[in-house]
Design an enzyme around this catalytic site. Structure first.
Site, PDB file in Angstrom:
ATOM      1  N   ASP A  98       0.828  -1.203   0.000  1.00  0.00           N
ATOM      2  CA  ASP A  98       0.000   0.000   0.000  1.00  0.00           C
ATOM      3  C   ASP A  98       0.870   1.265   0.000  1.00  0.00           C
ATOM      4  OD1 ASP A  98      -2.336   1.418  -0.016  1.00  0.00           O
ATOM      5  OD2 ASP A  98      -2.680   1.279   2.137  1.00  0.00           O
ATOM      6  N   CYS A 106     -18.146 -11.963 -11.196  1.00  0.00           N
ATOM      7  CA  CYS A 106     -19.244 -11.152 -10.662  1.00  0.00           C
ATOM      8  C   CYS A 106     -20.571 -11.537 -11.315  1.00  0.00           C
ATOM      9  CB  CYS A 106     -18.982  -9.666 -10.908  1.00  0.00           C
ATOM     10  SG  CYS A 106     -17.769  -8.964  -9.776  1.00  0.00           S
ATOM     11  N   CYS A 115     -23.899   0.605  -1.707  1.00  0.00           N
ATOM     12  CA  CYS A 115     -23.017   1.714  -1.309  1.00  0.00           C
ATOM     13  C   CYS A 115     -23.856   2.871  -0.749  1.00  0.00           C
ATOM     14  CB  CYS A 115     -22.195   2.188  -2.506  1.00  0.00           C
ATOM     15  SG  CYS A 115     -21.240   3.678  -2.110  1.00  0.00           S
ATOM     16  N   CYS A 161     -16.693   8.473  -1.736  1.00  0.00           N
ATOM     17  CA  CYS A 161     -16.482   7.248  -0.950  1.00  0.00           C
ATOM     18  C   CYS A 161     -16.148   7.601   0.503  1.00  0.00           C
ATOM     19  CB  CYS A 161     -15.348   6.437  -1.584  1.00  0.00           C
ATOM     20  SG  CYS A 161     -14.840   5.003  -0.627  1.00  0.00           S
TER      21      CYS A 161
HETATM   22  C1  B12 Z   1      -5.983   5.276  -3.697  1.00  0.00           C
HETATM   23  C2  B12 Z   1      -6.476   4.063  -2.959  1.00  0.00           C
HETATM   24  C3  B12 Z   1      -7.741   4.122  -2.374  1.00  0.00           C
HETATM   25  C4  B12 Z   1      -8.729   5.268  -2.649  1.00  0.00           C
HETATM   26  C5  B12 Z   1      -9.360   5.031  -4.053  1.00  0.00           C
HETATM   27  C6  B12 Z   1      -9.876   3.579  -4.226  1.00  0.00           C
HETATM   28  C7  B12 Z   1     -10.092   3.130  -5.662  1.00  0.00           C
HETATM   29  N1  B12 Z   1     -11.011   2.206  -5.845  1.00  0.00           N
HETATM   30  O1  B12 Z   1      -9.446   3.577  -6.577  1.00  0.00           O
HETATM   31  C8  B12 Z   1      -9.711   5.138  -1.459  1.00  0.00           C
HETATM   32  C9  B12 Z   1      -9.226   6.013  -0.307  1.00  0.00           C
HETATM   33  C10 B12 Z   1     -11.162   5.475  -1.757  1.00  0.00           C
HETATM   34  C11 B12 Z   1      -9.501   3.676  -1.072  1.00  0.00           C
HETATM   35  C12 B12 Z   1     -10.451   2.922  -0.407  1.00  0.00           C
HETATM   36  C13 B12 Z   1     -10.276   1.590  -0.056  1.00  0.00           C
HETATM   37  N2  B12 Z   1      -9.128   0.889  -0.145  1.00  0.00           N
HETATM   38 CO1  B12 Z   1      -7.534   1.512  -1.103  1.00  0.00          CO
HETATM   39  N3  B12 Z   1      -5.985   1.891  -2.110  1.00  0.00           N
HETATM   40  C14 B12 Z   1      -5.663   2.897  -2.848  1.00  0.00           C
HETATM   41  C15 B12 Z   1      -4.284   2.673  -3.516  1.00  0.00           C
HETATM   42  C16 B12 Z   1      -3.226   3.430  -2.716  1.00  0.00           C
HETATM   43  C17 B12 Z   1      -4.228   3.045  -5.003  1.00  0.00           C
HETATM   44  C18 B12 Z   1      -5.432   2.537  -5.823  1.00  0.00           C
HETATM   45  C19 B12 Z   1      -5.523   3.190  -7.176  1.00  0.00           C
HETATM   46  O2  B12 Z   1      -4.535   3.332  -7.881  1.00  0.00           O
HETATM   47  N4  B12 Z   1      -6.744   3.594  -7.550  1.00  0.00           N
HETATM   48  C20 B12 Z   1      -7.030   4.064  -8.881  1.00  0.00           C
HETATM   49  C21 B12 Z   1      -7.803   2.935  -9.602  1.00  0.00           C
HETATM   50  C22 B12 Z   1      -8.224   3.363 -11.002  1.00  0.00           C
HETATM   51  O3  B12 Z   1      -6.851   1.898  -9.679  1.00  0.00           O
HETATM   52  P1  B12 Z   1      -7.040   0.454  -8.999  1.00  0.00           P
HETATM   53  O4  B12 Z   1      -8.052   0.481  -7.942  1.00  0.00           O
HETATM   54  O5  B12 Z   1      -5.696  -0.102  -8.627  1.00  0.00           O
HETATM   55  O6  B12 Z   1      -7.618  -0.313 -10.248  1.00  0.00           O
HETATM   56  C23 B12 Z   1      -6.779  -0.900 -11.253  1.00  0.00           C
HETATM   57  C24 B12 Z   1      -7.474  -2.168 -11.764  1.00  0.00           C
HETATM   58  O7  B12 Z   1      -8.698  -2.336 -11.113  1.00  0.00           O
HETATM   59  C25 B12 Z   1      -7.634  -1.947 -13.253  1.00  0.00           C
HETATM   60  N5  B12 Z   1      -8.984  -1.669 -13.749  1.00  0.00           N
HETATM   61  C26 B12 Z   1      -9.527  -0.464 -13.896  1.00  0.00           C
HETATM   62  N6  B12 Z   1     -10.708  -0.567 -14.486  1.00  0.00           N
HETATM   63  C27 B12 Z   1     -10.908  -1.871 -14.719  1.00  0.00           C
HETATM   64  C28 B12 Z   1     -11.982  -2.511 -15.309  1.00  0.00           C
HETATM   65  C29 B12 Z   1     -11.949  -3.888 -15.418  1.00  0.00           C
HETATM   66  C30 B12 Z   1     -13.086  -4.579 -16.078  1.00  0.00           C
HETATM   67  C31 B12 Z   1     -10.847  -4.621 -14.914  1.00  0.00           C
HETATM   68  C32 B12 Z   1     -10.803  -6.104 -14.999  1.00  0.00           C
HETATM   69  C33 B12 Z   1      -9.767  -3.939 -14.317  1.00  0.00           C
HETATM   70  C34 B12 Z   1      -9.818  -2.582 -14.247  1.00  0.00           C
HETATM   71  O8  B12 Z   1      -6.871  -0.800 -13.584  1.00  0.00           O
HETATM   72  C35 B12 Z   1      -6.694   0.033 -12.458  1.00  0.00           C
HETATM   73  C36 B12 Z   1      -5.380   0.764 -12.623  1.00  0.00           C
HETATM   74  O9  B12 Z   1      -4.289  -0.137 -12.624  1.00  0.00           O
HETATM   75  C37 B12 Z   1      -4.145   1.116  -3.345  1.00  0.00           C
HETATM   76  C38 B12 Z   1      -2.700   0.603  -3.150  1.00  0.00           C
HETATM   77  C39 B12 Z   1      -1.946   0.587  -4.454  1.00  0.00           C
HETATM   78  N7  B12 Z   1      -0.718   1.037  -4.411  1.00  0.00           N
HETATM   79  O10 B12 Z   1      -2.445   0.166  -5.488  1.00  0.00           O
HETATM   80  C40 B12 Z   1      -5.017   0.805  -2.089  1.00  0.00           C
HETATM   81  C41 B12 Z   1      -5.826  -0.494  -2.089  1.00  0.00           C
HETATM   82  C42 B12 Z   1      -6.484  -0.630  -3.439  1.00  0.00           C
HETATM   83  N8  B12 Z   1      -6.859  -0.237  -1.085  1.00  0.00           N
HETATM   84  C43 B12 Z   1      -7.200  -1.273  -0.389  1.00  0.00           C
HETATM   85  C44 B12 Z   1      -8.258  -1.294   0.563  1.00  0.00           C
HETATM   86  C45 B12 Z   1      -8.276  -2.454   1.548  1.00  0.00           C
HETATM   87  C46 B12 Z   1      -9.234  -0.276   0.580  1.00  0.00           C
HETATM   88  C47 B12 Z   1     -10.579  -0.275   1.345  1.00  0.00           C
HETATM   89  C48 B12 Z   1     -11.259  -1.634   1.404  1.00  0.00           C
HETATM   90  C49 B12 Z   1     -10.344   0.286   2.775  1.00  0.00           C
HETATM   91  C50 B12 Z   1     -11.615   0.464   3.587  1.00  0.00           C
HETATM   92  N9  B12 Z   1     -12.236  -0.607   4.058  1.00  0.00           N
HETATM   93  O11 B12 Z   1     -12.045   1.563   3.840  1.00  0.00           O
HETATM   94  C51 B12 Z   1     -11.390   0.763   0.510  1.00  0.00           C
HETATM   95  C52 B12 Z   1     -12.161   0.084  -0.634  1.00  0.00           C
HETATM   96  C53 B12 Z   1     -12.874   1.023  -1.575  1.00  0.00           C
HETATM   97  C54 B12 Z   1     -13.104   0.367  -2.948  1.00  0.00           C
HETATM   98  N10 B12 Z   1     -14.265  -0.225  -3.159  1.00  0.00           N
HETATM   99  O12 B12 Z   1     -12.193   0.402  -3.783  1.00  0.00           O
HETATM  100  C55 B12 Z   1      -6.390  -2.505  -0.783  1.00  0.00           C
HETATM  101  C56 B12 Z   1      -7.266  -3.420  -1.642  1.00  0.00           C
HETATM  102  C57 B12 Z   1      -7.019  -4.903  -1.445  1.00  0.00           C
HETATM  103  C58 B12 Z   1      -7.885  -5.734  -2.371  1.00  0.00           C
HETATM  104  N11 B12 Z   1      -8.092  -6.973  -1.974  1.00  0.00           N
HETATM  105  O13 B12 Z   1      -8.366  -5.290  -3.397  1.00  0.00           O
HETATM  106  C59 B12 Z   1      -5.167  -1.832  -1.561  1.00  0.00           C
HETATM  107  C60 B12 Z   1      -4.609  -2.669  -2.704  1.00  0.00           C
HETATM  108  C61 B12 Z   1      -4.075  -1.578  -0.492  1.00  0.00           C
HETATM  109  C62 B12 Z   1      -3.350  -2.872  -0.079  1.00  0.00           C
HETATM  110  N12 B12 Z   1      -2.065  -2.998  -0.367  1.00  0.00           N
HETATM  111  O14 B12 Z   1      -3.887  -3.781   0.474  1.00  0.00           O
HETATM  112  N13 B12 Z   1      -8.291   3.209  -1.533  1.00  0.00           N
HETATM  113  S1  SF4 Z   2     -16.125   1.770   0.742  1.00  0.00           S
HETATM  114 FE1  SF4 Z   2     -16.743   3.545  -0.498  1.00  0.00          FE
HETATM  115  S2  SF4 Z   2     -17.505   2.615  -2.377  1.00  0.00           S
HETATM  116 FE2  SF4 Z   2     -17.508   0.980  -0.838  1.00  0.00          FE
HETATM  117  S3  SF4 Z   2     -19.584   1.059   0.057  1.00  0.00           S
HETATM  118 FE3  SF4 Z   2     -18.262   2.339   1.326  1.00  0.00          FE
HETATM  119  S4  SF4 Z   2     -18.595   4.402   0.497  1.00  0.00           S
HETATM  120 FE4  SF4 Z   2     -19.291   2.970  -1.062  1.00  0.00          FE
HETATM  121  S1  SF4 Z   3     -21.016  -7.729  -4.714  1.00  0.00           S
HETATM  122 FE1  SF4 Z   3     -19.986  -6.595  -6.353  1.00  0.00          FE
HETATM  123  S2  SF4 Z   3     -17.900  -7.391  -6.373  1.00  0.00           S
HETATM  124 FE2  SF4 Z   3     -19.144  -8.883  -5.241  1.00  0.00          FE
HETATM  125  S3  SF4 Z   3     -19.804 -10.381  -6.808  1.00  0.00           S
HETATM  126 FE3  SF4 Z   3     -21.424  -8.826  -6.640  1.00  0.00          FE
HETATM  127  S4  SF4 Z   3     -20.897  -7.350  -8.270  1.00  0.00           S
HETATM  128 FE4  SF4 Z   3     -19.041  -8.583  -7.894  1.00  0.00          FE
END
Ligand code: B12
Ligand code: SF4
Ligand code: SF4
Length: 330
Positions: free
Chosen positions: A149, A204, A214, A230
């Site tokens: 992270d 999913c 949400c 969020c």
């Molecule tokens: C910024 C961040 C946040 C932000 C933004 C979250 C978001 N969804 O983007 C906030 C503060 C909201 C957040 C919240 C949470 N986070 Co956070 N967060 C991060 C962080 C630092 C970067 C994520 C990021 O780059 N976001 C931008 C989006 C666009 O990128 P992404 O989520 O990585 O998605 C990639 C893929 O999904 C793919 N993708 C995009 N679109 C699509 C579409 C399809 C069809 C597919 C297949 C793929 C795909 O491309 C994206 C870019 O590479 C990561 C750690 C890291 N270094 O990656 C932790 C991380 C994602 N977080 C984590 C956690 C635990 C959480 C929370 C559960 C914490 C909580 N309980 O409050 C919530 C969950 C919210 C949610 N539903 O996502 C974990 C997730 C573990 C897991 N099993 O997935 C991580 C990986 C940290 C860790 N090392 O454990 N987080």
């Molecule tokens: S973690 Fe963020 S996206 Fe997920 S249910 Fe809570 S408010 Fe909604």
């Molecule tokens: S709750 Fe969301 S992430 Fe989980 S299986 Fe259903 S659509 Fe997929």
């Protein structure tokens, strides 16, 4: 260049070590371009990152993970289960057993499960360093860098590529046998390791439970999270006072730190998440169910003493007080 059999043997040795260290799943992937770079750009351009400006600064490396450590040729990706076996009970309804959504009435001051223990960055960082040592033993002369992270590593993307699960509509990396309550940890290395096959399936199906549950409608569409809506972003990353909309959003969920709703309702968690038995990630009562009134009274020293080694340190005392006021409407 070593023989493919050597690379495979090294991967097997590193994975054995990962299991012995307590990681719940481990996979290896290469560091080619991110297949979802366009989605990341669209997400940033839409302003969904809010004030997390570091995500824009790091975008080049997230899109081309090979740039993070230019000599690296592999990422060893780990999952660590942190599920604690119940849906957030809140401060007053302690110990209610159960699985799945709707088991407990929300109480003010709920804390997301990932934060219930001492800071996972430290616990997992130390374990990843031990796994990095195993990589260097398997490939003498190799170098390694550990991430949990932190840094510009696209952790979910690499986990999917390493075969550990798929990206759900809620953006979580979901392991088919563990669910999504997992931390991702990564070691980048220039060692020659045999990669795993990516997890190609999307399990999913037609489910939309997370999108519908949400509390703030933070998903404009499946696989897109507007972080500015969020509760996790608002309570952890957002700095300064809440505006009226944010106040309502945080107050509605009763979450004082993070949010688990889109994971609590996921059928893959309801069916497969089991309680973690990891002593280093054991829940702490003062973190899981903080005393909000005491939080409002605390000074900086008391906060540092009590919560300095927990995830609450990120928003700090000012952020936690703001969150507490929002859920108490104080
Ligand atoms: C910024 C961040 C946040 C932000 C933004 C979250 C978001 N969804 O983007 C906030 C503060 C909201 C957040 C919240 C949470 N986070 Co956070 N967060 C991060 C962080 C630092 C970067 C994520 C990021 O780059 N976001 C931008 C989006 C666009 O990128 P992404 O989520 O990585 O998605 C990639 C893929 O999904 C793919 N993708 C995009 N679109 C699509 C579409 C399809 C069809 C597919 C297949 C793929 C795909 O491309 C994206 C870019 O590479 C990561 C750690 C890291 N270094 O990656 C932790 C991380 C994602 N977080 C984590 C956690 C635990 C959480 C929370 C559960 C914490 C909580 N309980 O409050 C919530 C969950 C919210 C949610 N539903 O996502 C974990 C997730 C573990 C897991 N099993 O997935 C991580 C990986 C940290 C860790 N090392 O454990 N987080
Ligand atoms: S973690 Fe963020 S996206 Fe997920 S249910 Fe809570 S408010 Fe909604
Ligand atoms: S709750 Fe969301 S992430 Fe989980 S299986 Fe259903 S659509 Fe997929």
């Amino acid at each position: 260049m070593s023989r493919p059999a050597d690379a495979l043997n090294r991967s097997v040795a590193v994975k054995r070590r990962a299991t012995a260290l307590g990681f719940d799943a481990v996979g290896v992937t290469t560091l080619g371009p991110n297949a979802h770079a366009a989605e990341l750009d669209r997400w940033l351009d839409a302003g969904y990152a809010g004030t997390m400006t570091y995500l824009k600064r790091q975008a080049g490396k997230r899109k081309e993970p090979g740039l993070i450590m230019p000599t690296a040729r592999a990422a060893v990706v780990t999952l660590t289960n942190y599920f604690h076996g119940c849906v957030n009970p809140g401060p007053t309804a302690r110990g209610t057993p159960g699985h799945g959504p709707g088991v407990n009435t929300p109480e003010p001051g709920r804390v997301a499960q990932y934060a219930w223990s001492s800071d996972y960055h430290q616990v997992l960082g130390a374990r990843l360093e031990q796994m990095a040592t195993a990589i260097r033993e398997a490939a003498p002369g190799a170098t390694t860098r550990c991430y949990v992270d932190a840094g510009p590593v696209p952790e979910r993307e690499l986990a999917q590529r390493a075969g550990l699960g798929w990206i759900g509509k809620n953006m979580m990396l979901i392991h088919p046998a563990i669910g999504s309550f997992t931390f991702i940890g990564v070691v980048l290395t220039d060692a020659d390791l045999a990669p795993d096959l990516p997890f190609e399936a999307d399990r999913c199906g037609t489910c939309r439970a997370c999108l519908e549950a949400c509390p703030t409608n933070a998903f404009p569409e499946p696989h897109v999270l507007d972080a500015t809506r969020c509760i996790s972003y608002l309570t952890i990353e957002h700095r300064g006072a809440f505006n009226d909309q944010e106040l309502q959003d945080v107050g509605r969920g009763a979450w004082v730190f993070g949010c688990d709703v889109c994971q609590d309702v996921c059928p893959w968690n309801v069916s497969f998440a089991t309680a973690a038995a990891d002593p280093e990630l054991a829940p702490r009562a003062d973190v899981r169910a903080p005393d909000l009134a005491a939080l409002l009274e605390m000074d900086d020293d008391a906060f540092a003493h009590r919560y300095g080694d927990t995830p609450f340190a990120r928003p700090g005392l000012a952020g936690m007080r703001r969150n507490a006021r929002a859920v108490l409407r104080a």
